[in-house]
Each structure stands twice: as structure tokens, then as C-alpha cells.
Design a protein around this motif. Sequence first.
Motif, short mmCIF file in Angstrom:
data_model
loop_
_atom_site.label_atom_id
_atom_site.label_comp_id
_atom_site.label_asym_id
_atom_site.label_seq_id
_atom_site.Cartn_x
_atom_site.Cartn_y
_atom_site.Cartn_z
N PRO A 41 72.33 21.16 64.32
CA PRO A 41 71.10 20.92 63.58
C PRO A 41 69.90 20.82 64.52
CG PRO A 41 72.85 19.47 62.83
CD PRO A 41 73.36 20.14 64.06
N ALA A 217 61.04 18.79 59.41
CA ALA A 217 62.06 19.80 59.64
C ALA A 217 61.70 20.47 60.96
CB ALA A 217 62.09 20.82 58.51
N THR A 361 73.91 18.31 53.85
CA THR A 361 73.23 19.57 53.57
C THR A 361 72.01 19.36 52.69
OG1 THR A 361 75.26 20.85 53.79
CG2 THR A 361 73.48 21.85 52.53
N SER A 364 69.05 17.89 54.55
CA SER A 364 68.39 18.90 55.39
C SER A 364 67.55 19.85 54.53
CB SER A 364 69.46 19.69 56.15
OG SER A 364 68.87 20.75 56.88
N ARG A 367 64.21 18.37 53.46
CA ARG A 367 63.17 18.41 54.51
C ARG A 367 62.67 19.83 54.75
NH1 ARG A 367 65.10 17.61 59.01
NH2 ARG A 367 67.30 17.22 58.61
N GLU A 368 63.57 20.79 54.69
CA GLU A 368 63.19 22.17 54.99
C GLU A 368 62.25 22.75 53.93
OE1 GLU A 368 63.68 24.06 57.52
OE2 GLU A 368 65.43 23.31 58.60
#
Length: 396
Positions: A41, A217, A361, A364, A367-368
Amino acid sequence: MSTAFLPLHQRESMDLPFFEAAHKDYLRQVEAFADGRDDPPATAANVDAGCRDLVRAMGAAGLLRASVPQAYGGDSPTVESRRLTLAREALAYRHGLADFAFAMQGLGSGAISLAGSEALKASILPKVASGECIPAFALSEKGAGSDAAGMACSARLDDGHYVVDGEKTWISNGGIADVYTVFARTEAAAGTRGISAFVVYPGDPGFSISERIDVMAPHPLATLRFDNMRIPADRLLGAPGEGFKLAMRTLDIFRVSVAGAALGFARRAFDEALAHARDRRLFGGTLGDLQLTQAKLGDMAVAIDSAALLTYRAAWRRDALGAPTTREAAMAKLAATENAQSVVDMALQLFGARGVRVGETLESLYREIRALRIYEGASEIQKVIIARDALRTAAA
């Protein structure tokens, strides 16, 4: 980010008439690359090295040929929106930093492809395609983001050189790029018509990185500083005063690919939610047995498919018809990014506390996805673009 979910090239959306066999073959190539990697990551500590490594690897795998015209190592005569969009969708599904690294190869070099001299194209673009050169697109300033007419960074012609002074901020690949496309004001009172574009190298005297910017991110971001920086006049892209038009032409090409990335994040969130709904046991059954869960999954499916149709239409329209796509690209980006934010949020809600745990997942993806509603034109700006085009069409 490994996955056992259905690859994009096997989904029903790839049977739509927007795509040809060559696009599906390229998509398989992208998916094979992504599935063959197990990158850690991204963190603030490893993001620079991770991005450089991904660019080199994608170049070696031939993926970055989609970023430049065929004459300089590309796959097709001009940069194809469909290839960019499908690649970003597939990469975002698996690895957010890989999507970022891929996208910036095209965006950072796009103005060079469109308006660079033959010498600049020949020296830069083949290295972009091979992954040897990392480019950056430097348009935004602290006082000029959505409103490029407020640009303060200036460039003046002096004895065969342009002298550049000012700052650029929120620059993706800032600090790791090998070449920057920089937009600066060459005429003080000409509004957007007084902006020009230049090729700048990090070794140019007077160039510096004044700040590295950390975001939720992690991606390479920085503020650039130009202090009496002198660059040869032949580094000008296009004609003086054409920089704003060149920036908009570049964004028109690559804006649809942002929608592709949003689709990738949304599809991953939906697939994670489906798997969780089938497997999570509660109340004597599964989470998926509950009608409230089914309603959420239905909302997600509609949001993804509607955004996908707008996205693929915009990419196809540009490639196949050679038609203007400013309005269509804005609609695609608006729908795909806003819908993806909603899909990711609904999926995380189904996961409960597990969804916000660092390393999961969904955490993440949450944030992305957020930044996509801002960069390359915030959602509010896309609405203005769409409305103004509709008003112009109605008046005509």
C-alpha cells in the motif's frame, strides 16, 4: 491489491458497441500486468519510489504506449480516449497508485503531443512511452485552480529566453517528474488569452520544489517555485497566448479517463459488497438476504452502469467520430465520480466497523475516490460546463 473477481474484459459492458477487438486485447494486457504485481500500500514514505517503479514496469510491459501518438512509440495514430479509460478502470480496480502513475504519463505529456516542436516530441515522448521519463502537468496555483484566468505565474521574453517567476501547486508528480509542462502568463491583461505553455526540466536554474504535499490517498504532490528561471524560447508549446486553449484540449482528452478510474473504484467496491453480502452470516441467514441490503446493492448497480454508459460514450465519441467532447466528458466525469463516491460509501456501510479499519480494501477505496470529485475540474465546474454548452446549443 489482488483480486479473484471477474475481470473487466469478461464483463457485459465490454460487449457494448463502443469497443473493438484491439481495445479488449489491450485491456487484457493491462489486467495481466495488474494481477501480476503485489505492491505494498502507498504511504507518504514509499510513494515516490513506488510511483517510479510502477512507471518503469508499465513502460516495460508496453502499457504506456497508449499515452503517446504512434509516431513516437504509441499504439495508435493519436492518443485514444478508449484505451486510456479502460486502462484506468482496470488499474483503479486493483491499485490506486498504479492508476495515478499511468494517468500522469499521458496528462503530463499531453500538451507536448498536441503542440510540441518536432525536436521536443522526439526527445521526450518515446521516453514517456517506455517509462524512462515521468512527466507532470503544472497548471494550478494557490489563487488559480478552477479559475485559470487568475494565474499569477509569469513568463517574459528576454533575448531568446523566457524568464519565469511564480509558483504552481497541487502538481501531481511534483518532486519526481523528469519534465514539466508549465503554464504561465505572458500577457498581463489578456485574461486566459495571455497564458502560454512551456517545457521545463527540474535542472533548469531557478527551478525548485518549495513544498511536498501529503494527502489522504498518498500520491507524489508538490508546490513548484520558479525564481528568475531562464528557459530557451524554443521550449514554448504552440504559439504565445495559446496555453489556456492547449490546457483545455489536454484536459478534454484525459478527463474521460478520470471517469474510467472512478468506475474502477466503484466496481471494486460493488464486488467487495456482493462478496460480503453473500458471506456475512447474521439473523439466521446472510446479509444479502435482507431487503435493505438488496436495495443498496440495486442502487450501486444502477449507479455504476449509468456512469459507465456516459463514460464509454464520451470516449467513443472522441475516438470514433472525432467530435468535440467537452460536454460529454464533463457529464461522464461528473456522473462517474459522484456515483463512485456514493457506491464506495454504501459498500463501506455494509461492512460496518470493518470497513473503516486501516488496511481494509473499502477503507483504501474511500480515501482514493474522494479526490476524483475535485481534480481535473471539480464537480461544480463540470455542471457549469454542461449547462453553458446546453445554453449555447439551445441558442443556436
